[in-house]
Design a protein around this motif. Structure first.
Motif, PDB file in Angstrom:
ATOM      1  N   ASP A 564      -3.359   2.042  10.170  1.00  8.88           N
ATOM      2  CA  ASP A 564      -4.624   1.635  11.125  1.00  8.88           C
ATOM      3  C   ASP A 564      -4.583   2.743  12.292  1.00  8.88           C
ATOM      4  O   ASP A 564      -5.763   3.453  12.684  1.00  8.88           O
ATOM      5  CB  ASP A 564      -4.519   0.240  11.594  1.00  8.88           C
ATOM      6  CG  ASP A 564      -5.031  -0.703  10.608  1.00  8.88           C
ATOM      7  OD1 ASP A 564      -5.409  -0.302   9.635  1.00  8.88           O
ATOM      8  OD2 ASP A 564      -4.704  -1.812  10.839  1.00  8.88           O
ATOM      9  N   LYS A 565      -3.328   3.129  12.967  1.00  9.74           N
ATOM     10  CA  LYS A 565      -3.273   4.000  14.053  1.00  9.74           C
ATOM     11  C   LYS A 565      -3.580   5.348  13.555  1.00  9.74           C
ATOM     12  O   LYS A 565      -4.365   6.034  14.329  1.00  9.74           O
ATOM     13  CB  LYS A 565      -1.754   4.150  14.574  1.00  9.74           C
ATOM     14  CG  LYS A 565      -1.530   4.226  15.980  1.00  9.74           C
ATOM     15  CD  LYS A 565      -0.185   3.952  16.305  1.00  9.74           C
ATOM     16  CE  LYS A 565       0.376   4.898  17.385  1.00  9.74           C
ATOM     17  NZ  LYS A 565       1.749   4.965  17.638  1.00  9.74           N
ATOM     18  N   ALA A 567      -5.685   6.036  10.909  1.00 14.68           N
ATOM     19  CA  ALA A 567      -7.002   6.148  10.651  1.00 14.68           C
ATOM     20  C   ALA A 567      -7.919   5.953  11.828  1.00 14.68           C
ATOM     21  O   ALA A 567      -9.034   6.377  11.604  1.00 14.68           O
ATOM     22  CB  ALA A 567      -7.184   4.604   9.707  1.00 14.68           C
ATOM     23  N   GLN A 568      -7.206   5.537  12.973  1.00 13.70           N
ATOM     24  CA  GLN A 568      -8.152   5.418  14.179  1.00 13.70           C
ATOM     25  C   GLN A 568      -8.339   6.722  14.491  1.00 13.70           C
ATOM     26  O   GLN A 568      -9.661   7.316  15.059  1.00 13.70           O
ATOM     27  CB  GLN A 568      -7.469   4.553  14.975  1.00 13.70           C
ATOM     28  CG  GLN A 568      -8.490   3.922  15.978  1.00 13.70           C
ATOM     29  CD  GLN A 568      -7.462   3.109  16.904  1.00 13.70           C
ATOM     30  OE1 GLN A 568      -6.492   2.730  16.735  1.00 13.70           O
ATOM     31  NE2 GLN A 568      -8.198   2.488  18.155  1.00 13.70           N
ATOM     32  N   ARG A 569      -7.417   7.626  14.504  1.00 15.65           N
ATOM     33  CA  ARG A 569      -7.479   9.076  14.717  1.00 15.65           C
ATOM     34  C   ARG A 569      -8.384   9.775  13.910  1.00 15.65           C
ATOM     35  O   ARG A 569      -9.183  10.479  14.385  1.00 15.65           O
ATOM     36  CB  ARG A 569      -6.089   9.759  14.732  1.00 15.65           C
ATOM     37  CG  ARG A 569      -5.101   9.445  16.123  1.00 15.65           C
ATOM     38  CD  ARG A 569      -4.024  10.237  15.886  1.00 15.65           C
ATOM     39  NE  ARG A 569      -3.094  10.537  14.733  1.00 15.65           N
ATOM     40  CZ  ARG A 569      -2.184   9.861  14.253  1.00 15.65           C
ATOM     41  NH1 ARG A 569      -1.930   8.815  15.150  1.00 15.65           N
ATOM     42  NH2 ARG A 569      -1.657  10.319  13.144  1.00 15.65           N
ATOM     43  N   GLU A 570      -8.398   9.475  12.661  1.00 16.07           N
ATOM     44  CA  GLU A 570      -9.180  10.200  11.529  1.00 16.07           C
ATOM     45  C   GLU A 570     -10.134   9.197  11.149  1.00 16.07           C
ATOM     46  O   GLU A 570     -10.015   8.416  10.255  1.00 16.07           O
ATOM     47  CB  GLU A 570      -8.285  10.644  10.550  1.00 16.07           C
ATOM     48  CG  GLU A 570      -6.769  11.146  10.700  1.00 16.07           C
ATOM     49  CD  GLU A 570      -7.089  12.579  11.147  1.00 16.07           C
ATOM     50  OE1 GLU A 570      -8.148  13.365  10.776  1.00 16.07           O
ATOM     51  OE2 GLU A 570      -6.434  13.301  11.976  1.00 16.07           O
ATOM     52  N   LYS A 571     -11.308   9.451  12.095  1.00 17.36           N
ATOM     53  CA  LYS A 571     -12.300   8.480  11.690  1.00 17.36           C
ATOM     54  C   LYS A 571     -13.099   8.508  10.155  1.00 17.36           C
ATOM     55  O   LYS A 571     -13.396   7.467   9.928  1.00 17.36           O
ATOM     56  CB  LYS A 571     -13.635   8.651  12.765  1.00 17.36           C
ATOM     57  CG  LYS A 571     -12.946   8.323  14.019  1.00 17.36           C
ATOM     58  CD  LYS A 571     -14.003   8.167  15.254  1.00 17.36           C
ATOM     59  CE  LYS A 571     -13.513   7.896  16.493  1.00 17.36           C
ATOM     60  NZ  LYS A 571     -12.730   9.198  16.882  1.00 17.36           N
ATOM     61  N   SER A 572     -12.595   9.616   9.518  1.00 17.16           N
ATOM     62  CA  SER A 572     -13.367   9.469   8.133  1.00 17.16           C
ATOM     63  C   SER A 572     -12.486   8.683   7.176  1.00 17.16           C
ATOM     64  O   SER A 572     -12.856   8.611   6.140  1.00 17.16           O
ATOM     65  CB  SER A 572     -13.308  11.164   7.837  1.00 17.16           C
ATOM     66  OG  SER A 572     -11.881  11.578   7.658  1.00 17.16           O
ATOM     67  N   TRP A 573     -11.503   8.262   7.586  1.00 18.81           N
ATOM     68  CA  TRP A 573     -10.581   7.541   6.544  1.00 18.81           C
ATOM     69  C   TRP A 573     -11.013   6.191   6.264  1.00 18.81           C
ATOM     70  O   TRP A 573     -11.784   5.543   7.224  1.00 18.81           O
ATOM     71  CB  TRP A 573      -9.043   7.283   6.979  1.00 18.81           C
ATOM     72  CG  TRP A 573      -8.081   8.630   7.098  1.00 18.81           C
ATOM     73  CD1 TRP A 573      -8.449   9.827   6.889  1.00 18.81           C
ATOM     74  CD2 TRP A 573      -6.909   8.565   7.403  1.00 18.81           C
ATOM     75  NE1 TRP A 573      -7.677  10.598   7.158  1.00 18.81           N
ATOM     76  CE2 TRP A 573      -6.542   9.916   7.408  1.00 18.81           C
ATOM     77  CE3 TRP A 573      -5.976   7.894   7.591  1.00 18.81           C
ATOM     78  CZ2 TRP A 573      -5.380  10.606   7.586  1.00 18.81           C
ATOM     79  CZ3 TRP A 573      -4.552   8.022   8.029  1.00 18.81           C
ATOM     80  CH2 TRP A 573      -4.277   9.397   8.056  1.00 18.81           C
ATOM     81  N   ASP A 575     -10.418   1.940   5.994  1.00 18.13           N
ATOM     82  CA  ASP A 575      -9.991   0.758   6.601  1.00 18.13           C
ATOM     83  C   ASP A 575      -8.891   0.269   5.799  1.00 18.13           C
ATOM     84  O   ASP A 575      -9.075  -0.307   4.760  1.00 18.13           O
ATOM     85  CB  ASP A 575     -10.992  -0.016   7.163  1.00 18.13           C
ATOM     86  CG  ASP A 575     -10.398  -1.139   7.766  1.00 18.13           C
ATOM     87  OD1 ASP A 575      -9.171  -1.385   7.926  1.00 18.13           O
ATOM     88  OD2 ASP A 575     -11.092  -2.364   8.001  1.00 18.13           O
TER      89      ASP A 575
END
Lengths: 783, 783
Positions: A564-565, A567-573, A575
Motif C-alpha cells: 500500500d505504501k 502503491a501510494q507513491r505510484e498512483k498508477s498501481w 490497490d
C-alpha cells in the motif's frame, strides 16, 4: 506475442552502422603478429628447418618450428566431448607438423612486432624435405602401396562403414527388376565467409585467453587445452560478433596455435589473421564425394532395393571425418523407401593430400541429395513418369518413424511444400511448355526434395544452458553458450524469451559475446540447433525466471502494508486491498491476475526494484538452468528451379528459384526468409560455379582466391523466393526445427534437373561449368 | 585450508608485470575526447555561454552547455537505492549547472577528436556570470542572510540532527562535576588514488555502455540512468582493474556526463579523463569538521555526561551528505560511556562553496576519533591519570550491545589490542622515559582507540549476490558485483570460495571485471563490507554449488555400470563396488567419503567432465544466489605512535607506529597487514600533512596538485607495524569483520597525543604543519 513476428534484428543498428565489434576491431594495438610457415610440398617429411637468418632479423620475437611443439594429439571437430574414447573425433592433429600431409601444411610459426617483419622472416626460413608422391584422389589413396598419411590409418581409410537394411542380397535377385545406376561427383568447395579466420591471444594470471571468430567457443576452449596439455579451466575463449561461419568455424582452426604463440612469448598479446589464400588452403572445405547409386525397380514403380556407395575425400587431417559421410547415408536411407526396406550403404572416408574437409552448411547432405535427386529424376525420365509422381510413390511416407533418431514424419509436409513450390513456379504449365524445344537456348524446370535433422541427438549429446538476469526496469539480459554468427539467433532468442516471460522483445538484452568464463555452457552454432536446443534452454530458464518473479510478486503483494505504501507513491498501481492471493501472470511487462489479464497490479519494473531493494527480503532475481534435449526433428522441403541453358556457350542462367520449407513455426519470418535466400545462393554456387582446382603433380591449390574461385555474384542470381509450411514441431517449445542448413541442400539437384529438362542431358557432376557442359553437350550431339 | 594463509595476490602477476588492464588501456584508439568547462567563479549564475568561436574550430564535434542538459535531478552517493524517498541521498545534482556553486563547477562540455582540440575549444568559449559572495565556512553559511546555494536548503543546511540519550539536561546539573571542553578542527583532504578519474562510453543497440574506474558499478548504472532519464536496463557499466578508490569512486563522478556525451554524438565512443587538478577540485573530498566536545566528569573518573557538536562542511553538492557526519556521532555515542548514558550529539551538514565532500576511507570517523581521542587524552592529562587507565574506566564495556545496529562487544578486544600495542611500542618504559624532557628536540608516545562498523546494515540494505561456475578441470569461476579496487578482495574471495568448496585456491578464477549486464548484483567496494557481505554471498553460493556437485557425484556413483566403465579408463579412481551411497565430501579437489576423507572416489575434474557430457543427465553445474545480511559487526583497534618533535622547526617526525586490530579472523594475514600499512600512511597524512587551501576571496583551490598538496612520502614514514587479535566474528561465515577503513581511523590522534606528551602542547587542529606548530609552540612559550 513476440514469436512469429518479423521484428528487426537486435544487432541491426550495430551492424548497419559499422559499429559492431569483430575480433579484428578488438585486438590491442600493441599485439604482436603471428604468421605461419606453410610447406611447399604436399606429401613428405620435414628433414630440417634453419631459422638462423630469420631469428637475426629486426622485429622478430620468436620462431617456433614443428620440432619444438608439444606432442599432444588433438581433435579439431566442433562436437561435444565425450568421455568414451570410442566416440572421439580423430585425434590426428599437432600444432605444427613434421610429417607434411598437404601443400601448405603448417610447419613453423613466426611471432614478430608487425606483419611485415613476420612475412620477411617467413621468407628467410630454410626448409629441407623428404618428398613423397602426391595423392589427391580417394580411390588412389586406398590402393595397396599408396603412401600412408597417418600411422593409424592403413590404406588411408579414416573410417569405412557399411549398413545393410532388410534382405538386400535377396531383394536384388528378384526377377523382372529394372536396374538403374548412376555415378555422381561433387567438388571440394569452401564456405567463403566474409570475415577472415582471425584470433588474438594473451595470458592473464597464468591462463590463456583467446578472442576468436568461432562458432563454438566452449568447444574451442576444450581443444586449445587439449592441444597445449593444459587443464581446461586454464583456457578462456571470447567470441565477439563474427562475419559468417557456415561450418568452417565449427572447428578449432588456428586458436590452438595462437594460444601456443602467446605462451611462447610469455603471455604478450599475439594476433593471428589468415590471408584469404590461407583460408582457402588451410582451414576447412566441403568434402568432395563420389557417390555410386544403384536402384532395382519393380514394375509398379516401387523400389525393390537400392545401394549407395560413397568415397568422401577427407584431405590431410580428420576434422569432422566420417560423420559428414555418414550424414549423407541417412538421407539415402530415409528420403526414399523400398517396398521391403532392402538397401545397402557403404561409405569410405579417405585421407588424401588435399585441404582438410570439415563441416559446411548441410554437412554432407547437399552432395548426397545431388546424387539421390539426380538419380530419381533420371529413373523417372527413363520410365517416362512424372518426376514428382515417381518421387511420391517412393517417398518417406507420412507416419514414418526413424528408429535411430526417433524422428517422425508427422504431417504431410513434403506434399505441402511441393504444392507451394509447384504453384509458385507454375510447374505444370512450364513442364508442358518446355517439353519440346530446339535451338541453341532452351529452358527447363526441375525439382529436388530433401529432409534434414535438427541438432545431433542421438549421435552426440544435445545440451544448452541459459541464464537470465532481471533488471530494475523490468528488462532482462539473456546469456547462452549458443552463438550469433550472422544467422540472427540473438534476435530469435530475444523473441522466444520475451514470449515466455510476457515482456516486450525490446526489453530482452541478449549478451551476444560468449566468454567461456562467464557464458552458460552451450556447444555452439552448428547442426541447425540454435532455436531448437538453445530455444529449449531459453524456455526452461524463462519459466524458472517467471516463477521466481511471480513468487516475489506474491510475497510483495501479500505484505499489504508495504504494498500500500508503495502503491501510494505510484498512483498508477492497483490497490492491494483487492488482492486475495490469486494466481498471477506477466503480460506486456506487467504483473496481472492470471484470471484477468487486464487487472494490472504493478509493473515488472516496479516489482524488480522493490524486490532488489527490499529491506525484508532483497533478491537479485536471476535464473540459470541446463536443458538437455533428447529428441530430434525432421525438417522438410524442396526446391524448384527454372533455368535457361545456352548450349554453345555452355552457360546456365537460373531464371527463377523457390525453396519451400517446413521448419516448424517461424520465430521471425523475415529472418527465416533471409536464411533461405543465403542457402539458395550457396546451392547455386555448388551447382554451377564453385570448386577447388589442384595441380595434380604438386598438389598445390591453383585457385585459392576470389579471382579464380568463382562464387555467384548478385548478377548470377534470380530473385530468390522462400515459402514456408508451418507445421508446429511438438518436441520443441516454440514449435521450431532446423532451418539454418536445409536451404543449401536441394538447390544443386533442382538446377541439374531443370537443365535435364531443357537439354535432355543428365549432368552427373557439379559444378556445371561451361567446360563441363561444353563437353557434355558435345557428347550428346547438341553442339 | 585456504583461509588464513598469506597466499600471493591472485592479480599479483598482472599488476607487477604491468599487464593488468585499466580503463585507459581499454579505451578504443578512435574514441573522441570529452573535456569539461569549469566555472571561474565560486558562487553565482551563468548568464550566457557563447560557443560560436569554439564550434567553428577544427576537430570540435559537439559542445553541450548547462542550457542544453536534461533537467533530471539525481543523487551521486554510492548507496543502495531505496524505493522510499525519505531515505534518498540528496538529489541536488544536474549534468551541468547554470547555478554555479563552487569554483570549477561544471558548466559546459566539449567533445572533440583529441585532447588538444578539446582544450583549445574550452578556451574559446565565453561565459558571462552573475557573481554572488563566496562562502567557505559552514558557520558563515548558516547565518541568516547568507546566499542560499540550494533552493530546498534554507540557511544552507543540508541536514541537521540532534540525538539526546539519557537524562542529559539533568545529568549536567549534578553538583561537583568537573567540566572539560575542547574544540577540534580537521581539514578538507583528498583520496589521492594513483589512477585518475577516467571513463569512456559508447552506445550499442540504443543502450549506453560506460567503462569506468569506479568502486560501485551497479550503483553507477542506476545513477547514470537517473541522470539521463533512461530505464535502468538501458545502461551498462563495466569496471576493469582500478588504481585505488578510497571512497572517491564510491560516488558517481563523471560517468553520467560521459554517458550524456556519447548520447550527444550518436553513440560514438567518447573518453573523459580528468587531470589531477580536476580530480582535486571536481571529484570528492574528506569533510572538514569542526567538533566541539564537552564532558562532565564525576570524581570517580567516570563521565556523568558528554556532548558533541559538529559542523560538517559539505561543499557545493550533497553527495554522501549527512551520513558522514552521522557516522562520527555513532563513534561519540558508543566508544565511551557515561554512567547513566547521558549524552547529546548535534550535527550540522552545511553547504558551502568548497569542493564537494563525499566518502573517504573512514567515512567521517577519522575526524571524530581525532576529536574524541584528543579530548579524553586532555582530560586524563588534566586529571593526572594514566591515559589508558582513564580510557578503560569509561570505555565501551565487554558485553555492550548497540541497540540500533545490534552490534555486540563480545570479547575483550580493546584490552587485547592495547596490550599488543603497549608491548610493541614499549609503552610503560617510554612514557616514563619521555616524562620530563627539555631542549629543542623532544620525544613522546601517544595512543588512540577506535571502533568501526562492518558494512551498513541497518542504515541501508546489505545485499550481495554471487555466481559460481564449475569448469571441466574442477576449477571454478566466481562472479560478484563486489569489486577489487586494489585492496585484494579478489584474493580473499578466492580463498573463501576454495575453503568452502574443498578445492585449491589456485583453482578459483575470480572474474575481476564487473559488468552490470552479467555480474550478479552487489553494491560495491565501500563500508569495509567486501569480506563480510561478499563473503556471505560466496559462502552461500559455494554451499549451493557443493550440494549440486555432491548430488551429481551420488547420481554418477550410483550408476554402477557407468562409474565402473569410467573408472576402468581412469585407473586412479576407486572401485564403486565399495560405494554404498555414503555421504560424500570434497577435499583437495577430490570427491571423497564424508566419513573417510582419505577415501578418494574420483577427482572433481572427472566428475565435472562426466556430468557435463553425460548422455543421461548432462548438467552445467553452476550456482547463483543472493545473500542479504542483516547484521553488523564491531571492528576494534588502537594505534600507538612515537614521535620526535623539533620545536624550533615545528616539525614532527613519526619514529614508530603500530596499529592493532581485532577484525576477526584474517583471510590473508599479509594482505591484511598491507591494508593496515596503507591506512596508517593515510592517518599520517591526515595528522601532519594534508589539507585543501582556498583563496578566501575567490573560493579558488590554491593547492590542487601534488606539488602543493603534500602527502607523506616514504621518507616521512616510520616502519609501519600491524598487529592482530583474531576474535572470530560469529555473524560472518569466515569470522571476519571490517578492516578496509579502520586502519585510517586512529593514527592522527595517536600522533597528536604523542606530540602532547613530548611538548605538553595540546594541538587541536590538524594537519599539524610547521606553520601551526610554530605558532602553538610560540604561544606555549616553548620557542
Amino acid at each position: 506475442m513476440s514469436v512469429g513476428k518479423s521484428i528487426p534484428r537486435v544487432d541491426a543498428w550495430e551492424k548497419v552502422s559499422g559499429r559492431a565489434k569483430y575480433t579484428e576491431d578488438l585486438a590491442p594495438a600493441n599485439a604482436l603478429v603471428g604468421k605461419v610457415l606453410h610447406s611447399s610440398i604436399a606429401n613428405g617429411l620435414v628433414k630440417s628447418i634453419d631459422t638462423k637468418e630469420a631469428e637475426k632479423m629486426s622485429g622478430v620475437i620468436k620462431i617456433i618450428t614443428c620440432f619444438d611443439v608439444p606432442d599432444y594429439p588433438y581433435p579439431t571437430a566442433g562436437h561435444p566431448w565425450t568421455t568414451d574414447p570410442a566416440h572421439w573425433d580423430p585425434m590426428d592433429r599437432r600444432l605444427l607438423n613434421k610429417r607434411v600431409r598437404f601443400y601448405g601444411d603448417d610447419i613453423a610459426a613466426v611471432i614478430a612486432v608487425d606483419a611485415v617483419c613476420a612475412a620477411r622472416a617467413l621468407k628467410a626460413i630454410k626448409v629441407e624435405y623428404d618428398e613423397y608422391p602426391v595423392i589427391l584422389d580417394p580411390e588412389e589413396a586406398i590402393k595397396e602401396g599408396a603412401v600412408q598419411l597417418h600411422e593409424e590409418s592403413p590404406r588411408n581409410i579414416l573410417k569405412q562403414t557399411c549398413v545393410i537394411d532388410g534382405n538386400f542380397e535377396e531383394a536384388i535377385k528378384e526377377e523382372g527388376l529394372a536396374f538403374f545406376e548412376g555415378v555422381y561427383e561433387t567438388p571440394i568447395g569452401q564456405h567463403c565467409h566474409l570475415e577472415s579466420v582471425v584470433s588474438f591471444a594473451w595470458m592473464e594470471s597464468g591462463r590463456i585467453v583467446v578472442v576468436a571468430a568461432t562458432q563454438i567457443p566452449h568447444i574451442v576452449r576444450r581443444i586449445v587445452a587439449q592441444a597445449l596439455g593444459l587443464p581446461w579451466g586454464k583456457v578462456r575463449i571470447i567470441k565477439p560478433y563474427i562475419g559468417g561461419g557456415f561450418g568452417n568455424r565449427q572447428d578449432a582452426l588456428y586458436e590452438p596455435l595462437n594460444a601456443l604463440m602467446t605462451q611462447a612469448v610469455g603471455g604478450r598479446p599475439v594476433k593471428l589473421e589468415l590471408s584469404r589464400e590461407e583460408v582457402f588452403s588451410n582451414t576447412r572445405t566441403r568434402h568432395s564425394k563420389k557417390i555410386i547409386l544403384k536402384s532395382w525397380l519393380k514394375s509398379n514403380g516401387r523400389f525393390a532395393a537400392r545401394s549407395y556407395t560413397a568415397y568422401s575425400n577427407q584431405g590431410a587431417y580428420g576434422s569432422h571425418g566420417h560423420g559428414v559421410a555418414a550424414k549423407g547415408t541417412s538421407v539415402f536411407r530415409e528420403l526414399y523407401r523400398e517396398e521391403k526396406d532392402a538397401r545397402k550403404a557403404e561409405i569410405f572416408t579417405v585421407y588424401t593430400n588435399v585441404a582438410v574437409a570439415g563441416a559446411l552448411r548441410g554437412y554432407g547432405t547437399p552432395q548426397a541429395v545431388f546424387a539421390i535427386e539426380s538419380h530419381v529424376e533420371d529413373i523417372a525420365r527413363k520410365l517416362g513418369m512424372d518426376p514428382l509422381e515417381f518421387r511420391f510413390l517412393n517417398l518417406m511416407p507420412v507416419g514414418f518413424v526413424d528408429k535411430f533418431s526417433g524422428n517422425v514424419n508427422r504431417f504431410d509436409s513434403f506434399r505441402q511444400c511441393v504444392e507451394l513450390g509447384k504453384d509458385y513456379i507454375k510447374w505444370d504449365e512450364k513442364r508442358e511448355r518446355y517439353k519440346d524445344q530446339s535451338g541453341p537456348v532452351r529452358r527447363g524446370v526441375g525439382v529436388s526434395l530433401f529432409w534434414y535433422n535438427t541438432a545431433v541427438w542421438p549421435i552426440s549429446i544435445e545440451v544448452s544452458a541459459c541464464r537470465m538476469v532481471l533488471n530494475q526496469d523490468g528488462s532482462i539480459q539473456i546469456m547462452l553458450g549458443e552463438c550469433e554468427i550472422g544467422q540472427g539467433s540473438d534476435t530469435a532468442f530475444a523473441q522466444m524469451a520475451a514470449e515466455t516471460l510476457g515482456i516486450r522483445w525490446q526489453d530482452v538484452h541478449v549478451v551476444s559475446v560468449q566468454d567461456t568464463d562467464i557464458s552458460p555452457f552451450g556447444t555452439g552454432a552448428y547442426a541447425s540447433r540454435q532455436t531448437y536446443v538453445g530455444g529449449t534452454a531459453i524456455h526452461k530458464a524463462a519459466l524458472m525466471l517467471k516463477e521466481k518473479i511471480l513468487n516475489a510478486a506474491q510475497d510483495f503483494m501479500q505484505q499489504k502494508e508495504t504494498f500500500d505504501k508503495a502503491a501510494q507513491r505510484e498512483k498508477s498501481w492497483g490497490d492491494s486491498g483487492e488482492f486475495r492471493g490469486e494466481s498471477l501472470d506477466i503480460v506486456d511487462g506487467n504483473i496481472v491476475l492470471e484470471k484477468n489479464h487486464k487487472r494490472v497490479l504493478m509493473s515488472l519494473a516496479s516489482l524488480a526494484t522493490e524486490t532488489l531493494y527490499s529491506a525484508e527480503n532483497s533478491q537479485h532475481i536471476t535464473s540459470e538452468t541446463t536443458a538437455q534435449v533428447k529428441s530430434n526433428a525432421y525438417s522438410f522441403g524442396c526446391c524448384f528451379a527454372e533455368v535457361e541453358v545456352d548450349l554453345p556457350l555452355g552457360k546456365i542462367k537460373v531464371l527463377d528459384m523457390v525453396n519451400c520449407h517446413d521448419c516448424g513455426k517461424l520465430i521471425n519470418p523475415l529472418l527465416a526468409a533471409g536464411q533461405v535466400h543465403g542457402g539458395m545462393s550457396m546451392a547455386i554456387g555448388l551447382g554451377i560455379y564453385e570448386q577447388f582446382i589442384y595441380d595434380s603433380k604438386t598438389g598445390k591449390l591453383l585457385n585459392g582466391n576470389f579471382l579464380d574461385y568463382k562464387i555467384p555474384t548478385i548478377l548470377d542470381h534470380p530473385r530468390l523466393e522462400a515459402r514456408f509450411v508451418e507445421n508446429p514441431e511438438p518436441t520443441s517449445p516454440y514449435g521450431t526445427k532446423a532451418l539454418g542448413e536445409p536451404p543449401t541442400v536441394p538447390g544443386a539437384a533442382a538446377i541439374r534437373n531443370a537443365v535435364l529438362q531443357a537439354t535432355g542431358v543428365a549432368i552427373n557432376k557439379i559444378p556445371m561449368t561451361p567446360h563441363l557442359l561444353f563437353s557434355e553437350f558435345k557428347a550428346a550431339g547438341l553442339i
